[in-house]
Design an enzyme around this catalytic site. Sequence first.
Site, PDB file in Angstrom:
ATOM      1  N   SER A 133       0.844  -1.025  -0.204  1.00 45.30           N
ATOM      2  CA  SER A 133       0.277   0.139   0.070  1.00 45.30           C
ATOM      3  C   SER A 133       1.134   1.559   0.056  1.00 45.30           C
ATOM      4  O   SER A 133       1.648   1.485  -1.112  1.00 45.30           O
ATOM      5  CB  SER A 133      -0.926   0.551   1.035  1.00 45.30           C
ATOM      6  OG  SER A 133      -2.083   1.176   1.017  1.00 45.30           O
ATOM      7  N   ASP A 229      -0.930  15.061  13.004  1.00 46.66           N
ATOM      8  CA  ASP A 229      -1.283  16.137  12.711  1.00 46.66           C
ATOM      9  C   ASP A 229      -0.771  15.907  10.865  1.00 46.66           C
ATOM     10  O   ASP A 229      -1.366  16.465   9.043  1.00 46.66           O
ATOM     11  CB  ASP A 229      -0.559  17.066  13.073  1.00 46.66           C
ATOM     12  CG  ASP A 229      -1.543  17.102  13.978  1.00 46.66           C
ATOM     13  OD1 ASP A 229      -2.360  16.867  14.827  1.00 46.66           O
ATOM     14  OD2 ASP A 229      -0.380  17.485  15.218  1.00 46.66           O
ATOM     15  N   HIS A 288      -7.353  -6.243   0.772  1.00 49.96           N
ATOM     16  CA  HIS A 288      -5.982  -5.627   1.180  1.00 49.96           C
ATOM     17  C   HIS A 288      -4.548  -5.542   1.642  1.00 49.96           C
ATOM     18  O   HIS A 288      -3.585  -5.730   0.805  1.00 49.96           O
ATOM     19  CB  HIS A 288      -6.636  -3.785   1.005  1.00 49.96           C
ATOM     20  CG  HIS A 288      -5.748  -3.240   0.690  1.00 49.96           C
ATOM     21  ND1 HIS A 288      -4.567  -2.391  -0.128  1.00 49.96           N
ATOM     22  CD2 HIS A 288      -4.905  -1.898   1.948  1.00 49.96           C
ATOM     23  CE1 HIS A 288      -3.895  -1.738  -0.317  1.00 49.96           C
ATOM     24  NE2 HIS A 288      -4.183  -1.156   1.396  1.00 49.96           N
TER      25      HIS A 288
END
Length: 307
Positions: A133, A229, A288
């Site tokens: 991924s 963040d 996945h």
Amino acid sequence: MLRWARAWRVPRGILVDSSPKRSVVPVTFSSSRSSGQGNADPRPLPLSYNLLDGDATLPAIVFLHGLFGSKTNFKSLAKAMVQRTGRRVLTVDARNHGDSPHSPDASYEAMSLDLQGLLPQLGLVPCVLIGHSMGGKTAMLLALQRPDVVERLVVMDISPTGTTPGLYIGNFIAAMKAVEIPEKVPYSQARKLADKQLSSVVKEVSIRQFLLTNLVEVDGRFSWRVNLDALAQQLDRILTFPQQLESYSRPTLFVLGGNSTYVQPSHYPEIRRLFPQAQIQTVPNAGHWVHNDNPKDFMDAVTSFLA
């Protein structure tokens, strides 16, 4: 800040673990470890890694995890790969993940640069690079930028195009940032509290359990070790792939989950353009997370490719 582990000075048969001791990393909830302040630093970060010993005459195998993951995702698989191939196997925490430092720069260019710093330090060039991924995109970019570093490439259930499931990933990040846990509660209770708060957004239990691997406790206070963040701010970049003109002409294997929709037939022309030697193999009964859902067939595919 982590320091390089001098893997080449360790006797054979030893596992090298560059991870820091948690007790010396004070954090508060939703805080992040940073490699610096302000704008992104173009220098590579000293990544945390585990190195399993093997035959130094063969190219080592390097595993790169996906978003929200860590090197521990490949712990069992790495040991099995050493036994099956006899090669050295390296697992790495990407920047902003696991025990590696945090940075405001979460780009694939930065993650590729980190590996360009680490792999030569460990004497692992060229290597067999296996990425899942997000890690697969980092692996592809590194191979395209520095083909001399990557002897062979394995990409797990991702393509060099945009990734479609961006909305729910953004929702996951927001849900994680909104979690509130009192100080000095037992870790088991903290996990239950976090799990309950995440459940309204993250419906699948298996995905919540995966996200909760990032919950850590230091001195009675809880934090997400992944840099939420930076990931939130740069999610659009993470879900795309840097435009590339040059191709990687060495052997490449794309391993797809039979039940996954991440890689579509419409992506194949770009795969062929950038990776003209690519083979595409589908693993049945796998989504996945191919290596978790069907580890046997995944291992068979990779070892056959290496042979």
